[in-house]
Design a protein around this motif. Structure first.
Motif, short mmCIF file in Angstrom:
data_model
loop_
_atom_site.label_atom_id
_atom_site.label_comp_id
_atom_site.label_asym_id
_atom_site.label_seq_id
_atom_site.Cartn_x
_atom_site.Cartn_y
_atom_site.Cartn_z
N TRP A 27 0.85 -1.19 0.00
CA TRP A 27 0.00 0.00 0.00
C TRP A 27 0.88 1.24 0.00
O TRP A 27 1.85 1.32 0.75
CB TRP A 27 -0.90 0.00 1.23
N ARG A 28 0.54 2.20 -0.84
CA ARG A 28 1.28 3.44 -0.93
C ARG A 28 0.43 4.56 -0.35
O ARG A 28 -0.73 4.71 -0.70
CB ARG A 28 1.61 3.76 -2.38
N PRO A 29 1.01 5.38 0.52
CA PRO A 29 0.24 6.48 1.12
C PRO A 29 0.04 7.61 0.12
O PRO A 29 0.87 7.83 -0.77
CB PRO A 29 1.11 6.92 2.29
N LEU A 30 -1.05 8.32 0.29
CA LEU A 30 -1.35 9.44 -0.59
C LEU A 30 -2.18 10.46 0.17
O LEU A 30 -3.21 10.11 0.75
CB LEU A 30 -2.14 8.96 -1.81
N ASN A 31 -1.71 11.70 0.20
CA ASN A 31 -2.50 12.81 0.75
C ASN A 31 -3.10 13.53 -0.43
O ASN A 31 -2.41 14.23 -1.17
CB ASN A 31 -1.61 13.73 1.58
N LEU A 32 -4.40 13.34 -0.63
CA LEU A 32 -5.10 13.95 -1.76
C LEU A 32 -5.81 15.20 -1.26
O LEU A 32 -6.70 15.13 -0.41
CB LEU A 32 -6.09 12.95 -2.35
N HIS A 33 -5.39 16.35 -1.76
CA HIS A 33 -5.96 17.62 -1.33
C HIS A 33 -7.35 17.82 -1.93
O HIS A 33 -7.69 17.22 -2.96
CB HIS A 33 -5.05 18.78 -1.72
N GLY A 34 -8.15 18.66 -1.33
CA GLY A 34 -9.50 18.92 -1.80
C GLY A 34 -9.53 19.34 -3.26
O GLY A 34 -8.83 20.26 -3.65
N GLY A 35 -10.28 18.62 -4.08
CA GLY A 35 -10.40 18.93 -5.49
C GLY A 35 -9.22 18.52 -6.36
O GLY A 35 -9.24 18.74 -7.56
N GLU A 36 -8.21 17.93 -5.78
CA GLU A 36 -6.98 17.60 -6.52
C GLU A 36 -7.19 16.40 -7.44
O GLU A 36 -7.94 15.48 -7.15
CB GLU A 36 -5.85 17.29 -5.54
N ARG A 37 -6.47 16.43 -8.56
CA ARG A 37 -6.38 15.31 -9.50
C ARG A 37 -4.93 14.84 -9.48
O ARG A 37 -4.04 15.61 -9.83
CB ARG A 37 -6.77 15.74 -10.90
N ARG A 38 -4.70 13.58 -9.08
CA ARG A 38 -3.32 13.10 -8.93
C ARG A 38 -3.11 11.85 -9.78
O ARG A 38 -3.74 10.82 -9.54
CB ARG A 38 -3.06 12.79 -7.48
N PRO A 39 -2.21 11.91 -10.76
CA PRO A 39 -1.88 10.70 -11.53
C PRO A 39 -0.98 9.78 -10.70
O PRO A 39 -0.10 10.25 -9.98
CB PRO A 39 -1.16 11.23 -12.76
N VAL A 40 -1.23 8.47 -10.82
CA VAL A 40 -0.40 7.47 -10.15
C VAL A 40 -0.08 6.38 -11.17
O VAL A 40 -0.86 6.11 -12.09
CB VAL A 40 -1.10 6.86 -8.91
#
Length: 128
Positions: free
Chosen positions: A93-106
């Motif tokens: 499992w990889r941690p991720l802090n996703l901010h409000g409204g953010e789009r994050r490619p992984v």
């Protein structure tokens, strides 16, 4: 005995709500939703795969659907042409802090040349 059963049910329901999330597979068009509350907070889009040399690379975009930060974990699982898991337990499992409204490619790349498809699973962060 009733108390034991009640406590057991509470513990089991607590655990399942913590680890449940949403998943997307590269060979299927729809999300699998194991937790409607997580699905209200995060979405998985643009699920794509490509070959990098002999290995499969999977990518997706995780999208925050809320205005506040979400502390999540995600994991890629790779499958062969028969739908069997390759490299069982090789990815963590990889941690991720996703901010409000953010789009994050992984992205993730398989370590096996036999991988043909993948699944990405997203859940709320847990203390492991």
């Amino acid at each position: 005995m009733r108390i034991f059963v009640l406590v057991s049910l509470l513990l089991l329901s607590g655990c399942s709500s913590i680890t449940a999330g949403v998943a997307a597979r590269s060979d299927q068009p729809n999300l699998r939703i194991d937790s409607s509350s997580v699905a209200r907070e995060v979405s998985i889009e643009q699920v794509q795969k490509r070959r990098v040399g002999d290995f499969l690379q999977g990518s997706a975009v995780l999208i925050s659907r809320v205005s506040t930060d979400r502390y999540l974990q995600y994991k890629f699982t790779f499958f062969d042409s028969d739908g069997m898991v390759v490299e069982a337990d090789s990815t963590s499992w990889r941690p991720l802090n996703l901010h409000g409204g953010e789009r994050r490619p992984v992205t993730a790349t398989s370590n096996s040349p036999y991988a043909t498809d993948f699944e990405i699973y997203v859940r709320r962060a847990t203390k492991e």
